[in-house]
Design an enzyme around this catalytic site. Structure first.
Site, PDB file in Angstrom:
ATOM      1  N   GLU A 138     -10.214 -13.820  14.699  1.00  0.00           N
ATOM      2  CA  GLU A 138     -11.653 -13.689  14.398  1.00  0.00           C
ATOM      3  C   GLU A 138     -12.488 -14.270  15.526  1.00  0.00           C
ATOM      4  O   GLU A 138     -13.526 -13.717  15.883  1.00  0.00           O
ATOM      5  CB  GLU A 138     -12.005 -14.355  13.068  1.00  0.00           C
ATOM      6  CG  GLU A 138     -11.207 -13.858  11.862  1.00  0.00           C
ATOM      7  CD  GLU A 138     -11.164 -12.338  11.703  1.00  0.00           C
ATOM      8  OE1 GLU A 138     -12.148 -11.670  12.068  1.00  0.00           O
ATOM      9  OE2 GLU A 138     -10.130 -11.830  11.213  1.00  0.00           O
ATOM     10  N   GLU A 147     -15.230 -11.268  11.146  1.00  0.00           N
ATOM     11  CA  GLU A 147     -15.759 -11.847  12.387  1.00  0.00           C
ATOM     12  C   GLU A 147     -17.279 -11.851  12.487  1.00  0.00           C
ATOM     13  O   GLU A 147     -17.814 -11.743  13.600  1.00  0.00           O
ATOM     14  CB  GLU A 147     -15.181 -11.059  13.565  1.00  0.00           C
ATOM     15  CG  GLU A 147     -15.710  -9.612  13.734  1.00  0.00           C
ATOM     16  CD  GLU A 147     -14.828  -8.533  13.094  1.00  0.00           C
ATOM     17  OE1 GLU A 147     -14.073  -8.865  12.163  1.00  0.00           O
ATOM     18  OE2 GLU A 147     -14.919  -7.356  13.522  1.00  0.00           O
ATOM     19  N   ASN A 148     -18.019 -12.004  11.402  1.00  0.00           N
ATOM     20  CA  ASN A 148     -19.478 -12.021  11.477  1.00  0.00           C
ATOM     21  C   ASN A 148     -19.945 -12.953  12.597  1.00  0.00           C
ATOM     22  O   ASN A 148     -19.409 -14.037  12.765  1.00  0.00           O
ATOM     23  CB  ASN A 148     -20.061 -12.532  10.156  1.00  0.00           C
ATOM     24  CG  ASN A 148     -19.365 -11.922   8.963  1.00  0.00           C
ATOM     25  OD1 ASN A 148     -19.416 -10.721   8.769  1.00  0.00           O
ATOM     26  ND2 ASN A 148     -18.670 -12.752   8.194  1.00  0.00           N
ATOM     27  N   GLU A 193     -10.117  -3.605  16.992  1.00  0.00           N
ATOM     28  CA  GLU A 193      -8.989  -4.229  16.284  1.00  0.00           C
ATOM     29  C   GLU A 193      -7.692  -4.199  17.089  1.00  0.00           C
ATOM     30  O   GLU A 193      -6.967  -5.182  17.138  1.00  0.00           O
ATOM     31  CB  GLU A 193      -8.808  -3.586  14.911  1.00  0.00           C
ATOM     32  CG  GLU A 193      -9.988  -3.801  13.951  1.00  0.00           C
ATOM     33  CD  GLU A 193     -10.326  -5.263  13.702  1.00  0.00           C
ATOM     34  OE1 GLU A 193      -9.525  -6.153  14.062  1.00  0.00           O
ATOM     35  OE2 GLU A 193     -11.427  -5.520  13.162  1.00  0.00           O
ATOM     36  N   GLU A 198     -18.634  -5.385   6.713  1.00  0.00           N
ATOM     37  CA  GLU A 198     -17.793  -4.353   7.317  1.00  0.00           C
ATOM     38  C   GLU A 198     -17.009  -3.671   6.206  1.00  0.00           C
ATOM     39  O   GLU A 198     -16.452  -4.364   5.356  1.00  0.00           O
ATOM     40  CB  GLU A 198     -16.813  -4.950   8.341  1.00  0.00           C
ATOM     41  CG  GLU A 198     -16.062  -3.853   9.075  1.00  0.00           C
ATOM     42  CD  GLU A 198     -15.094  -4.377  10.149  1.00  0.00           C
ATOM     43  OE1 GLU A 198     -14.880  -5.593  10.246  1.00  0.00           O
ATOM     44  OE2 GLU A 198     -14.554  -3.539  10.866  1.00  0.00           O
TER      45      GLU A 198
HETATM   46  N1  PHE Z   1     -12.716  -6.946  10.794  1.00  0.00           N
HETATM   47  C1  PHE Z   1     -11.793  -7.753  10.028  1.00  0.00           C
HETATM   48  C2  PHE Z   1     -10.741  -8.238  11.003  1.00  0.00           C
HETATM   49  O1  PHE Z   1     -10.946  -9.117  11.721  1.00  0.00           O
HETATM   50  C3  PHE Z   1     -11.112  -7.058   8.925  1.00  0.00           C
HETATM   51  C4  PHE Z   1     -11.992  -6.599   7.828  1.00  0.00           C
HETATM   52  C5  PHE Z   1     -12.285  -5.265   7.711  1.00  0.00           C
HETATM   53  C6  PHE Z   1     -12.516  -7.496   6.938  1.00  0.00           C
HETATM   54  C7  PHE Z   1     -13.109  -4.813   6.709  1.00  0.00           C
HETATM   55  C8  PHE Z   1     -13.309  -7.062   5.926  1.00  0.00           C
HETATM   56  C9  PHE Z   1     -13.612  -5.712   5.815  1.00  0.00           C
HETATM   57  O2  PHE Z   1      -9.707  -7.686  11.172  1.00  0.00           O
HETATM   58 ZN    ZN Z   2     -10.081  -7.854  13.445  1.00  0.00          ZN
END
Ligand code: PHE
Ligand code: ZN
Length: 869
Positions: A308, A274-275, A330, A131
């Protein structure tokens, strides 16, 4: 790595120009051949023209950068160089069938990947971060979240160096290969966008546990760490199980795979990721015990593990159509996280914490040169928009919906949202529509929260008519102009309030007014006496509210309001007033604070929050609201003056509180109650240090060397660094000797020194940049030293401009390694207009110097141009 671009004009990417993908990818097969000098990635993509795309004959365009293309095949036939067009950002293939298989081989160099996006070496292991647009650094792919595919991933590596091989989903096959190598094959049964792909390889320790879902499925839970750190996973594992149970109970959401893995890595740009089924965490957000991490760190473990995990539904099962919709996942997930943390600890304290973070971090952002709505309309570098606005204000917007439709209505709306969009990419409209449909209400006007930036202001006046017993409230709303938005339309928002009688008793209970117009009048009937209005209870909307309270009224609210948020906020208002005016603290206020401190029924954590003054940033914003400019050093000193006066007046009670808690508190306990007690204890000592430094310093020195609890050690190190130079030097040296081999603990040592509120701090920070505990390559080290310095009025805002020049210089150097991290340290310059004339000029000068550089990443370039723009 191709981290930089010399192009001076980077185009804005616009939400309004969204087009569906031309090709879809139904299945992805990936093969990772990990070697010492490179990793070869071979892909097989089952592609198909998207019936929803209007571009019937458009070629297949794949994103890709920072890797070496080896071969391209279409339906088994290898393409010659003339059959495709390769640029530094894309691979375009014109001759593709409407449906077929594209196979690509390319080479990654994870050891050279200092940007920490894509596949990179994190100390001894390899891991990925995709991400938002990292997958394109691993392989050529339509890297956008509205392309969702099923993945099968094979990993081959040396068994001794990489005994653990992980990817998303289920392990379907593994075994030995020639030459001391081995392999593993993972399959993820859920379709996902490529930004949720993850892979980890390395020598890792593991802690395992089990969770039984409410429908009776057993889930294997695993937390992986670098060797030697598995004893620091206790809080995270407990938090994970609590989060899984809570999401079932509160929102009816059950986990869907047979395995859930967390990996802690020591190089990471954000907090965690959160993969699907394989969350990757910054080790600072997941690993630690009471003797290695502070209570503030430990509180984060539960919060971030929950966050996550909750993404598995709000993010993974239902994801975003495009990167303008980040707040869809988010904002919602931060809201869920806050509700979780509140339910596990104290809902009232969680609300205070949330709002104080919002005011400290998001309000300034919303008033700065890159102010944006929770759903930005355009961006240059999407990584610049993982902001407090998108996250924290986004969560407030979700919370307002809950306030408008009620908890039950919110649950119905959320169920409908998941039901409608499960397995798909959605938009913010989809979310709000589900809420509106499930509750049969109109949220059309409410959508403005997604489109308009800036913190709205409510101006409230009132009158009471004793004859008719009617109480009238006039509410006016306005919203300041922000870049690109000169005028704003009125917002739809809930204003929660109560009416207190002269002794603070609730006369009417909680009421929620629904604001929609620029100016509205509400008449409340049958009010027995002239009330004290308790306005914006529970902080029901992310606004600044002006009402002309007398001090006496605020004292009644502070002492008696049934709403915990407004009790706290009344104290904050009084603190701000006395700090900024320089007036002496009136006895009545001191007495009220003494009552709070001595209250046997109040939680220690709430007491600590109540006694904590608004931060320097908030006080600065209060000056801006009055049309003044900020001298950050003066603000810091004003704040200190109040603390000193308060500590002088409450010395006896502060010492008594300190001693009582110190005697009873178990050094090894770090549950919510213990954390609250410890925060109050250390607040008492820090306050006392302002008034009685000679008495406090030796106490603090003893704690630094004798305590086993890291929170206590750091709190007391802070006190020493703030006062006694000789004791501080000795304590710092001893600390460094004890913890030399533990980078995450040494980060605190760096941070304490970078926070020193003293004019000499820059010289110390310069020296620390050469210390072996520091490295520009590791984001946690940079945050500890440069990040803390950038928030230090005596450092960053030094009157001679030395702090600005220093940070700009770090931005320039860091940009060559890690543009995302570099842009973070350019952001404090976005607020140059808020400071006094001298500082404005110096900040602009630092910005212009950066802007003049030939080669700058898009990330930093965007911040710098928008700051100057
Ligand atoms: N998506 C992640 C979160 O849980 C944040 C994130 C964004 C991590 C971009 C890495 C790169 O908030
Ligand atoms: Zn997040």
């Amino acid at each position: 790595m191709d981290n930089t671009t010399t192009r001076p004009e980077q185009a804005e990417i616009r939400l309004a120009e969204y087009k569906p993908p031309v090709f879809l990818v139904d299945t992805v097969e990936l093969d990772f051949d990990i070697r010492d000098d490179r990793t070869r990635v071979s892909s097989r993509l089952a592609i198909r023209r998207n019936p929803e795309s209007a571009e019937r004959n458009a070629p297949l365009v794949l994103n890709g950068q920072g890797q070496k293309l080896v071969a391209v095949r279409v339906d088994g036939r290898e393409l010659a160089a003339g059959d495709y067009v390769l640029t530094d950002k894309t691979l375009t293939i014109r001759a593709v069938p409407d449906e077929g298989v594209v196979a690509i081989e390319s080479d990654n160099d994870p050891a050279a990947n200092t940007a920490l996006m894509g596949l990179y070496a994190a100390g001894p292991m390899l891991c990925t971060q995709c991400e938002a647009e990292g997958f394109r650094r691993i392989t050529y792919f339509p890297d956008r979240p509205d392309v969702q595919s099923r993945y099968r991933v094979a990993i081959h590596a040396d068994e001794d160096r990489y005994p653990v091989l992980l990817a998303n989903g289920n392990l379907v096959e593994n075994g030995k290969e020639a030459g001391g190598r081995h392999y593993a094959v993972w399959e993820d049964p859920f379709r996902k966008p490529c930004y949720l792909f993850a892979l980890v390889a390395g020598r890792l320790d593991k802690v395992a546990d089990r969770f039984l879902t409410r429908s009776g499925r057993e889930v294997l839970l695993e937390i992986y760490t670098e060797p030697g750190r598995s004893s620091e996973t206790g809080f995270a594992m407990a938090a994970l199980k609590k989060a899984m149970r809570w999401d079932e109970e509160r929102f009816g959401r059950e986990y869907d795979l047979d395995r859930f893995m967390i990996v802690a890595v020591s190089f990471f740009n954000f907090g965690a990721m959160e993969n699907k089924g394989l969350n990757i965490f910054n080790d600072a957000r997941v690993l630690g015990r009471a003797d290695t991490a502070t209570d503030a760190d430990i509180a984060f473990f539960e919060r971030v593990v929950g966050h996550e995990y909750f993404h598995n539904w709000s993010g993974d099962r239902v994801t975003c159509r495009d990167w303008f919709q980040i707040t869809l996942k988010e904002g919602l997930t931060v809201f869920r996280e806050q509700e979780f943390v509140g339910d596990m600890n104290s809902p009232a304290q969680e609300r205070l914490r949330t709002v104080s973070v919002l005011r400290r971090v998001q309000f300034p952002e919303d008033a700065g040169a890159m102010a944006h709505p929770i759903r930005p309309a355009s961006y240059q570098a999407v990584e610049n928009f993982y902001t407090a606005t998108v996250y924290s204000k986004g969560a407030e917007v979700i919370r307002m919906i809950q306030t408008l439709v009620g908890r039950e209505g919110f649950r119905k709306g959320l169920d409908l949202y998941f039901e409608r969009h499960d397995g798909h990419s959605a938009t913010c409209e989809d979310f709000v529509r589900a809420m509106a449909d499930a509750n049969a209400i109109d949220l059309g006007q409410f959508m403005r929260w997604y489109a308009q930036a800036g913190t709205p202001v409510l101006d409230v006046t009132s009158r009471y008519d004793a004859d008719s017993r009617a109480y009238t409230l006039e509410v006016e709303q306005r919203c300041p102009a922000t870049p690109g938005q000169d005028t704003k339309e009125p917002f739809h928002m809930p204003l929660r309030l109560g009416l207190l009688d002269a002794r603070g008793g609730d006369m009417k209970g909680d009421m929620v007014l629904k604001l929609r117009r620029p100016r509205e009048t509400f008449v409340i009937e049958d009010v027995p006496e002239k009330p004290i209005p308790s306005l914006l209870r529970d902080f029901s909307a992310p606004v600044r509210l002006n009402y002309d309270y007398t001090d006496a009224e605020l004292l009644v609210i502070l002492a008696h309001d049934s709403d915990g948020f407004n009790r706290w906020d009344a104290g904050q208002k009084l603190f701000a007033k006395y700090a900024l005016s320089g007036e002496a603290l009136p006895d009545a206020f001191v007495t009220a604070l003494r009552t709070v401190l001595m209250d046997k029924d109040l939680e220690a954590g709430t007491k600590a929050m109540t006694l904590t003054l608004p931060g320097e940033e908030e006080l600065g914003l209060a000056l801006i609201a009055r049309g003044e400019r900020i001298d950050p050093v003066a603000v810091c000193e004003k704040r200190r003056r109040v603390i000193k006066a308060l500590a002088g007046a409450l010395s006896g009670e502060l010492w008594a509180t300190y001693r009582e808690i110190a005697a009873g508190l178990d050094e090894e306990a770090s549950d919510g109650v213990a954390r609250g007690q410890r925060s109050l204890k250390n607040l008492c000592l820090a306050y006392l240090h302002r008034a009685e430094p000679g008495k406090v310093a030796p106490v603090a020195a003893r704690v630094v060397s004798g305590a086993r609890n890291m929170t206590d050690k750091i709190a007391c190190l802070d006190i020493l660094v703030d006062g006694d130079a000789a004791l501080a030097a000795r304590a710092l040296a001893e600390f460094a000797e004890t913890f030399a081999g533990q980078p995450s603990i040494m980060d605190k040592w760096l941070g304490v020194q970078a926070a020193e509120r003293h004019a000499g701090v820059l010289e110390k920070v310069r020296r620390l940049m050469a210390h072996k505990a520091f490295s520009l390559n590791n984001p946690n080290r940079v945050a500890a030293l440069v990040g803390v310095f950038a928030g230090n009025p005596f450092g960053f805002h030094a009157e001679d401009g030395s702090g600005y020049r220093f940070v700009a210089d770090v931005v320039e150097r860091l940009d060559r390694l890690n543009p995302q991290a570099a842009a973070r340290y350019a952001k404090p310059f976005l607020r140059w207009r808020d400071f006094d004339a001298g500082r404005q000029a110096l900040m602009q000068e630092a910005l212009r110097k950066l802007a003049a550089l030939e080669s700058l990443s898009i990330n930093v370039r965007e911040v710098v141009t928008k700051a100057l723009g």
